[in-house]
Design an enzyme around this catalytic site. Structure first.
Site, PDB file in Angstrom:
ATOM      1  N   HIS A 135       0.839  -1.201   0.000  1.00  0.00           N
ATOM      2  CA  HIS A 135       0.000   0.000   0.000  1.00  0.00           C
ATOM      3  C   HIS A 135       0.873   1.248   0.000  1.00  0.00           C
ATOM      4  CE1 HIS A 135       0.802  -1.269   4.128  1.00  0.00           C
ATOM      5  NE2 HIS A 135       0.847   0.014   4.443  1.00  0.00           N
ATOM      6  N   CYS A 191       8.317  19.709  14.374  1.00  0.00           N
ATOM      7  CA  CYS A 191       7.117  20.122  13.646  1.00  0.00           C
ATOM      8  C   CYS A 191       7.368  20.072  12.140  1.00  0.00           C
ATOM      9  CB  CYS A 191       6.693  21.532  14.053  1.00  0.00           C
ATOM     10  SG  CYS A 191       5.336  22.182  13.047  1.00  0.00           S
ATOM     11  N   CYS A 194       7.106  24.206  10.858  1.00  0.00           N
ATOM     12  CA  CYS A 194       8.023  25.281  11.266  1.00  0.00           C
ATOM     13  C   CYS A 194       9.358  24.737  11.751  1.00  0.00           C
ATOM     14  CB  CYS A 194       7.383  26.141  12.351  1.00  0.00           C
ATOM     15  SG  CYS A 194       7.220  25.311  13.942  1.00  0.00           S
ATOM     16  N   HIS A 208       0.369  21.989  19.262  1.00  0.00           N
ATOM     17  CA  HIS A 208       1.024  22.782  18.237  1.00  0.00           C
ATOM     18  C   HIS A 208       0.518  22.381  16.846  1.00  0.00           C
ATOM     19  CE1 HIS A 208       4.147  25.228  16.414  1.00  0.00           C
ATOM     20  NE2 HIS A 208       4.431  24.196  15.627  1.00  0.00           N
ATOM     21  N   GLU A 212      -0.912  24.782  13.863  1.00  0.00           N
ATOM     22  CA  GLU A 212      -0.342  24.766  12.512  1.00  0.00           C
ATOM     23  C   GLU A 212      -1.402  24.397  11.481  1.00  0.00           C
ATOM     24  OE1 GLU A 212       2.211  26.153  11.768  1.00  0.00           O
ATOM     25  OE2 GLU A 212       4.067  25.409  12.642  1.00  0.00           O
TER      26      GLU A 212
HETATM   27  P1  5GP Z   1       1.506   0.897   7.415  1.00  0.00           P
HETATM   28  O1  5GP Z   1       2.001   1.277   8.760  1.00  0.00           O
HETATM   29  O2  5GP Z   1       1.403  -0.595   7.224  1.00  0.00           O
HETATM   30  O3  5GP Z   1       2.300   1.548   6.314  1.00  0.00           O
HETATM   31  O4  5GP Z   1       0.062   1.513   7.270  1.00  0.00           O
HETATM   32  C1  5GP Z   1      -1.107   0.736   7.272  1.00  0.00           C
HETATM   33  C2  5GP Z   1      -2.283   1.684   7.287  1.00  0.00           C
HETATM   34  O5  5GP Z   1      -3.484   0.932   7.150  1.00  0.00           O
HETATM   35  C3  5GP Z   1      -2.409   2.479   8.574  1.00  0.00           C
HETATM   36  O6  5GP Z   1      -2.376   3.862   8.272  1.00  0.00           O
HETATM   37  C4  5GP Z   1      -3.736   2.026   9.178  1.00  0.00           C
HETATM   38  O7  5GP Z   1      -4.437   3.084   9.782  1.00  0.00           O
HETATM   39  C5  5GP Z   1      -4.480   1.477   7.979  1.00  0.00           C
HETATM   40  N1  5GP Z   1      -5.407   0.387   8.274  1.00  0.00           N
HETATM   41  C6  5GP Z   1      -5.216  -0.635   9.131  1.00  0.00           C
HETATM   42  N2  5GP Z   1      -6.244  -1.500   9.068  1.00  0.00           N
HETATM   43  C7  5GP Z   1      -7.121  -1.013   8.154  1.00  0.00           C
HETATM   44  C8  5GP Z   1      -8.376  -1.469   7.647  1.00  0.00           C
HETATM   45  O8  5GP Z   1      -8.889  -2.522   8.013  1.00  0.00           O
HETATM   46  N3  5GP Z   1      -8.977  -0.687   6.718  1.00  0.00           N
HETATM   47  C9  5GP Z   1      -8.423   0.482   6.264  1.00  0.00           C
HETATM   48  N4  5GP Z   1      -9.115   1.167   5.357  1.00  0.00           N
HETATM   49  N5  5GP Z   1      -7.237   0.949   6.726  1.00  0.00           N
HETATM   50  C10 5GP Z   1      -6.595   0.205   7.651  1.00  0.00           C
HETATM   51 ZN    ZN Z   2       5.274  24.316  13.823  1.00  0.00          ZN
END
Ligand code: 5GP
Ligand code: ZN
Length: 219
Positions: A135, A191, A194, A208, A212
């Site tokens: 992903h 941050c 900034c 913060h 922002e």
């Molecule tokens: P990673 O840390 O593996 O790069 O990011 C995985 C992402 O998948 C995270 O941002 C998390 O919030 C998201 N995520 C985890 N489980 C699910 C799910 O069941 N459905 C969706 N849509 N997102 C998910």
């Molecule tokens: Zn800042």
């Protein structure tokens, strides 16, 4: 396991509503992250069965596949920028100037450009993903979300742990290939906007980030 949770979207994207699946085609599914770490947080899921179980660093060694993913992220970046414009456009100083020019009588020959929201979208992968299916994160830069609850949530998007898609293919000796040795997630907070340091004071950082966020929208 919970780490396989993204597989269902690839297998049957048509079974989800538009609040979950943004769009799908033969090669990709774009979804909303269920635990968004920014005010807009999407995921691009390639459907290629030979790649979806492979670590992004390895999957992106395939130049043809990488090119395809990069092209699709450009589409999704545009779509995300349009979403930001709809959400925040009315707050933005640049958009207001454009609207004012449009409604002037007569309107000027050269309209102000308006804000380029694509500059406020970041696209990349985590050096150590927690979810098994390949992903790519596509999110607004703000890191403003009630789901951003842990220090590693912030640092995973704000240190070299987050590898921008433009940086691929990675050089063989790129230090980001060894993220645990570098200790990115344990670093002091900085941050994104900034550059101010917050040590390990997460509550202060969160306050913060809200400030922002408000200023960034109105830029
Ligand atoms: P990673 O840390 O593996 O790069 O990011 C995985 C992402 O998948 C995270 O941002 C998390 O919030 C998201 N995520 C985890 N489980 C699910 C799910 O069941 N459905 C969706 N849509 N997102 C998910
Ligand atoms: Zn800042």
């Amino acid at each position: 396991s919970a780490r396989d949770g993204l597989g269902a979207y690839i297998a049957k994207p048509e079974t989800y509503g538009p609040d979950v699946v943004v769009y799908h085609n033969d090669d990709f599914v774009a979804i909303h992250d269920m635990f968004p770490k920014s005010s807009l947080h999407l995921l691009l899921l390639p459907r290629d069965q030979t790649k979806t179980r492979i670590h992004p660093f390895d999957a992106f060694e395939d130049a043809e596949f990488l090119a395809k993913v990069k092209t699709e992220t450009r589409t999704l970046r545009k779509l995300a920028a349009g979403e930001l414009r709809r959400k925040y456009g009315k707050d933005s100083a640049q958009e207001q100037a454009r609207q004012a020019a449009l409604s002037a009588d007569p309107p000027p020959d050269e309209l102000p450009q308006g804000r380029d929201w694509e500059e406020d979208i970041v696209v990349g992968v985590h050096a150590v993903p927690s979810m098994n299916h390949l992903h790519v994160h596509v999110l607004s830069v703000d890191r403003y979300s009630e789901r951003l609850k842990h220090r590693k949530h912030y640092n995973s998007f704000s240190t070299p742990f987050f590898v921008p898609i433009e940086d691929f293919p990675l050089a063989k000796d790129d230090v980001r290939r060894h993220p645990t040795e570098e200790g990115y997630l344990k670093r002091d907070f900085t941050c994104w906007r900034c550059g101010r340091g917050f040590g390990n004071r997460f509550a202060e950082l969160k306050q913060h980030l809200e400030q922002e966020f408000k200023e960034w929208k109105k830029l």
